[in-house]
Design a protein around this motif. Structure first.
Motif, PDB file in Angstrom:
ATOM      1  N   ALA A 128       0.832  -1.208   0.000  1.00  0.00           N
ATOM      2  CA  ALA A 128       0.000   0.000   0.000  1.00  0.00           C
ATOM      3  C   ALA A 128       0.863   1.253   0.000  1.00  0.00           C
ATOM      4  O   ALA A 128       0.557   2.237  -0.698  1.00  0.00           O
ATOM      5  CB  ALA A 128      -0.923  -0.009   1.220  1.00  0.00           C
ATOM      6  N   TYR A 129       1.949   1.223   0.768  1.00  0.00           N
ATOM      7  CA  TYR A 129       2.846   2.382   0.817  1.00  0.00           C
ATOM      8  C   TYR A 129       3.477   2.646  -0.549  1.00  0.00           C
ATOM      9  O   TYR A 129       3.527   3.794  -1.000  1.00  0.00           O
ATOM     10  CB  TYR A 129       3.926   2.153   1.872  1.00  0.00           C
ATOM     11  CG  TYR A 129       4.989   3.233   1.897  1.00  0.00           C
ATOM     12  CD1 TYR A 129       4.700   4.497   2.411  1.00  0.00           C
ATOM     13  CD2 TYR A 129       6.260   2.995   1.391  1.00  0.00           C
ATOM     14  CE1 TYR A 129       5.667   5.492   2.418  1.00  0.00           C
ATOM     15  CE2 TYR A 129       7.228   3.981   1.403  1.00  0.00           C
ATOM     16  CZ  TYR A 129       6.932   5.231   1.918  1.00  0.00           C
ATOM     17  OH  TYR A 129       7.882   6.210   1.920  1.00  0.00           O
ATOM     18  N   GLN A 130       3.944   1.601  -1.204  1.00  0.00           N
ATOM     19  CA  GLN A 130       4.554   1.776  -2.512  1.00  0.00           C
ATOM     20  C   GLN A 130       3.544   2.293  -3.531  1.00  0.00           C
ATOM     21  O   GLN A 130       3.873   3.114  -4.394  1.00  0.00           O
ATOM     22  CB  GLN A 130       5.152   0.444  -2.994  1.00  0.00           C
ATOM     23  CG  GLN A 130       6.367  -0.015  -2.196  1.00  0.00           C
ATOM     24  CD  GLN A 130       7.501   0.991  -2.239  1.00  0.00           C
ATOM     25  OE1 GLN A 130       7.703   1.665  -3.256  1.00  0.00           O
ATOM     26  NE2 GLN A 130       8.256   1.098  -1.159  1.00  0.00           N
ATOM     27  N   GLN A 131       2.307   1.834  -3.427  1.00  0.00           N
ATOM     28  CA  GLN A 131       1.262   2.338  -4.318  1.00  0.00           C
ATOM     29  C   GLN A 131       1.020   3.821  -4.075  1.00  0.00           C
ATOM     30  O   GLN A 131       0.823   4.595  -5.027  1.00  0.00           O
ATOM     31  CB  GLN A 131      -0.032   1.550  -4.109  1.00  0.00           C
ATOM     32  CG  GLN A 131       0.029   0.108  -4.602  1.00  0.00           C
ATOM     33  CD  GLN A 131      -1.279  -0.619  -4.397  1.00  0.00           C
ATOM     34  OE1 GLN A 131      -2.258  -0.048  -3.908  1.00  0.00           O
ATOM     35  NE2 GLN A 131      -1.318  -1.892  -4.760  1.00  0.00           N
ATOM     36  N   ALA A 132       1.021   4.225  -2.802  1.00  0.00           N
ATOM     37  CA  ALA A 132       0.787   5.636  -2.484  1.00  0.00           C
ATOM     38  C   ALA A 132       1.930   6.506  -2.992  1.00  0.00           C
ATOM     39  O   ALA A 132       1.703   7.597  -3.534  1.00  0.00           O
ATOM     40  CB  ALA A 132       0.622   5.799  -0.971  1.00  0.00           C
ATOM     41  N   VAL A 133       3.155   6.041  -2.840  1.00  0.00           N
ATOM     42  CA  VAL A 133       4.313   6.813  -3.290  1.00  0.00           C
ATOM     43  C   VAL A 133       4.304   6.979  -4.809  1.00  0.00           C
ATOM     44  O   VAL A 133       4.619   8.053  -5.341  1.00  0.00           O
ATOM     45  CB  VAL A 133       5.620   6.132  -2.837  1.00  0.00           C
ATOM     46  CG1 VAL A 133       6.833   6.791  -3.481  1.00  0.00           C
ATOM     47  CG2 VAL A 133       5.744   6.209  -1.312  1.00  0.00           C
TER      48      VAL A 133
END
Length: 229
Positions: A128-133
């Motif tokens: 999820a973090y990588q998607q947000a970044v």
């Protein structure tokens, strides 16, 4: 029977008929006692796990070791608060996804029973973090967390932004679990002392400004005293 169905799934504590209340005053810790029903439920869990992990005999080569393991397994589940049938079913579902032959330790099975984004069909925290970044979100919960931390992504160091995003995503995941309004505003967490620190130049200017205000106030008071005389 219809009334029981409407009340939702029974917990392990309800099945066992036990009523383990927290003491009103601090007391010496006592390991939970197990009823026959406790042993029956855990025995059923063990039977399923034995079918999933064929190398279980290496961990429990004798009947005595198997009986002792079941007893400790039940106590570990109760102590960790993993007593709901939904949680146990979640653990069994993840157990069937494992590519290992060996029987899991109680702590590992407890982790499988705990609620995680993956157990609910949501992207894992790191994903999820990588998607947000990268601004390539594929789930509404990730989109909500990214929106709530958009300012932090643009202004904070990566480590601080990661902490802010993880918090927001955990809130979004909980909302999905509890059926709450996912689009509701996620309130900001209070900044840490490190996050509100400024440069030495900032503090120097603030000190000069504060000193000027003090001098101006003192000068005004002196002028008022002269006029009164």
């Amino acid at each position: 029977m219809e009334q029981r169905r409407n009340q939702g799934p029974m917990s392990l504590a309800q099945i066992t008929g036990s009523n383990r209340q927290l003491p009103s005053e601090p007391q010496q810790y006592q390991r939970p006692s197990l009823s026959q029903q406790d042993r029956k439920v855990v025995s059923d869990v063990f039977t399923q796990l034995q079918n999933i992990f064929p190398a279980w005999k290496h961990a429990f080569p004798t009947d005595d070791s198997l009986t002792g393991a079941k007893r400790e397994f039940a106590k570990a589940l109760i102590e960790a608060g993993i007593t709901g049938l939904d949680a146990i079913a979640r653990g069994m579902r993840i157990a069937r996804q494992q590519d290992i032959p060996f029987f899991p330790a109680p702590g590992m099975f407890i982790k499988w029973c705990e609620i995680t984004p993956e157990s609910m069909g949501l992207p894992a925290m790191g994903v999820a973090y990588q998607q947000a970044v990268s601004l390539r979100m594929n789930h509404p919960a990730v989109k909500v967390a990214e929106k709530a931390t958009r300012y932090e992504r643009k202004t904070l160091p990566e480590a601080d932004y990661r902490a802010a995003f993880d918090r927001a995503y955990q809130i979004a995941v909980r909302r999905v679990l509890e059926g709450e309004d996912l689009e509701a505003e996620i309130l900001k967490a209070l900044p840490t002392r490190e996050q509100v620190q400024h440069s030495q130049e900032y503090y120097r200017k603030a000190g000069v400004k504060g000193l000027a205000l003090v001098r101006a106030k003192l000068g005004k008071n002196n002028n008022n005293g002269t006029e009164q005389q």
